[in-house]
Write a protein that holds these residues in place. Structure first.
Motif: not given
Length: 554
Positions: A374-399
């Motif tokens: 939604s326009p007010t939500e931000e979704v990032r896909i994150v490597d849960p171990e390195r805590r860095t964004p990943t272009p592949g499969v990762g954990e869904i983080w939301v703000r």
């Protein structure tokens, strides 16, 4: 009508009572049948009853106290919920114990009461006596329907603001013990605005989901904030005869309704030709599907089964959300057919995203897009171990403004206050795995459910789909794949409900299918009776509970 946002939900209820008065807010189908008895609740009557319940609670507790809501399906939950808000008491919706078998669910109820420090429990007069015998120690039980309407005259507006905690929404517990999500009035309003922006205006909404669950309660809150017509029935009425859901949509010309994936499957399997023939589903503009993984085959089957009744595939609205973000995070574009894509399974197992162009084959997994944030939500896909964004499969983080304030009484900065390696944050770590493709979210599974065999990541949903396809004796949506530590390694276990005909040959067929499709050995296949596999109130498989109950056979 546009979404109404005020300082608190109490203000919304009072505003609606003034402007809409005796217009019907909620119709409750007592038997689930549109031709059966119907209870009605107007906006004005809701406000009057909420004030009466609120005044009674103000005499029993203080602002900020917690009250368990333990109700059978019906109008009383709704009036008790808003009655708590009118008192400044924090409502805690919970699954009501089965009076015939009160031990079932009782342990979970006591854990919730202890976790939130509940001092009060609200129920109906019919249920009060039984509840008093099983309620946790120190919890005072009240019958909200016994509150004299004259009490409303003594009601005093509570000292609450948009920052006040509006409710504790306990998680389903599909991967562990339930925790109370802290939701403030401002977060609920933010989420209602997101839902409205994604799904569009609601004229009439039909629902059967349990109102103590986030998606079912979301129907009530959306009905109030959007001032849409709201028609509800009990989950049991739907489960006993799924056609009731579609009949209500047809009868009331509902524009919006939905549920988890299994609900659409259930309609395909159990709505008869005679029940299907008179339905008119042309009014159904938003058929939302969420709470569990959306399966393309389900959408195809439902569309084909009800196309003659006017249902359009473009009405499907796959979405993603969770209680920790109030409810809604992403959704597709309203009015567009669901988008599905085939991805290479072996690549997903490695955490890579590769579109599979072949039309058939074992190394392809079809996933359904859950749309854009939604326009007010931000979704990032994150490597849960390195805590860095990943272009592949990762954990869904939301703000975003709809993200909850945390779990009640817990220090969960690792969940609600997560930060990337560069310090950016805070984000909500959802525990879900997925990826973004062409700007849209695809959900692959739960991180805690992930099965790791010989260094490969396997999604239980893939394995379960293979099991279902291996034999017609396996009940659809009723098998669980999980791993156990055994004899120095991780081993794959399948537990499946069957129709009474499963035996050694079926077990061998399942093991062979899993090996052929996933190159994974199966340690054990266990067949159980119908209804034996634990599920949450929203129909999610409780793989964690299956794992806990499983005992390796020698």
């Amino acid at each position: 009508m546009p979404i109404l946002v005020r300082e608190t939900l109490v203000d919304v209820v009072q505003d609606r009572a003034v402007t809409l008065g005796d217009e019907v807010f909620l119709r409750y189908l007592v038997s689930g049948d549109v031709s059966g008895p119907i209870d009605h609740l107007s906006y004005a009557e809701l406000a009057r009853r909420a004030k009466a319940v609120g005044a009674a609670l103000q005499a029993q507790g203080e602002v900020g106290d917690r009250a368990l809501l333990l109700f059978p399906s019906g109008l009383e939950f709704v009036t008790a919920f808003f009655g708590c808000l009118f008192a400044g008491i924090i409502p805690v919706p919970a699954y009501p114990p089965d009076l015939a078998k009160p031990e079932r669910g009782l342990a979970k109820l006591h854990k919730i009461a202890t976790d939130c420090g509940a001092r009060l429990a609200l129920t109906t007069s019919d249920f009060l006596g039984a509840l008093e015998h099983i309620a946790p120690a120190g919890v005072r039980c009240l019958a909200s329907d016994a509150c004299d309407s004259a009490l409303g005259a003594s009601w005093q507006p509570p000292a609450i603001t948009r920052e006040t905690v509006a409710l504790l929404q306990y998680t389903s517990g599909s991967t562990g013990a339930p925790k109370g999500v802290v939701l403030r009035h401002r977060q609920i309003f933010a989420n209602e605005l997101s839902i409205d922006a994604g799904m569009g205006p609601v004229k009439t909404l039909v629902g059967w989901l349990p109102v103590f669950h986030d998606m079912g309660l979301g129907n009530v809150l959306q009905g109030m904030c959007a001032a849409s017509g709201l028609v509800l029935m009990s989950p049991l009425a739907f489960l006993k005869r799924p056609a009731r859901w579609l009949e209500a949509i047809s009868h009331y010309r509902a524009t919006t309704s939905g549920g988890p994936n299994f609900a659409y499957d259930l309609c395909v399997r159990r709505v008869t030709d005679e029940e299907r023939a008179p339905l008119d589903l042309r009014s159904w503009e938003v058929a939302f599907c969420g709470a569990e993984q959306v399966r393309d085959v389900t959408l195809q089957r439902f569309s084909a089964a009800f196309e003659a009744q006017g249902f359009s595939r473009s009405a499907f609205y796959p979405c993603y959300g969770l209680a920790e973000a109030t409810l809604f995070v992403t959704g597709v574009q309203r009015g567009s057919a669901p988008k599905n894509r085939a991805f290479r399974t072996s690549a997903l197992d490695r955490g890579e995203v590769i579109v599979e162009t072949s039309e058939a084959g074992d190394d392809r997994r079809v996933l359904v897009s859950c749309g854009r944030p939604s326009p007010t939500e931000e979704v990032r896909i994150v490597d849960p171990e390195r805590r860095t964004p990943t272009p592949g499969v990762g954990e869904i983080w939301v703000r975003g403004p709809g993200v909850a304030s945390g779990y009640w009484g817990r220090d969960d900065d690792g969940v609600f206050g997560a930060r990337l390696a560069d310090g950016d944050g805070p984000f909500l770590r959802t525990g879900d795995l997925g990826f973004l493709h062409e700007g849209e979210l695809y959900v692959a599974g739960r991180r805690k459910d992930m099965i790791i065999l010989s260094g490969r990541n396997l999604f239980p949903q893939d394995l379960e789909a293979t099991v279902e396809a291996a034999s017609p004796s396996i009940r659809k949506g009723c098998c669980a794949a999980f791993s156990i530590d055994h004899d120095g390694g991780e081993r794959l276990v399948i537990v499946a409900e069957h129709d009474g005909t499963a035996g050694p040959d079926v077990a061998r067929a399942i093991k062979q299918a899993i090996f052929e499709h996933h190159q994974a050995p199966t340690f054990d296949v266990v067949f159980v009776d119908k209804g034996a596999i634990p599920k949450t109130s929203s129909g999610k498989l409780e793989r964690y509970a299956c794992r806990q109950a499983y005992a390796p056979r020698s």
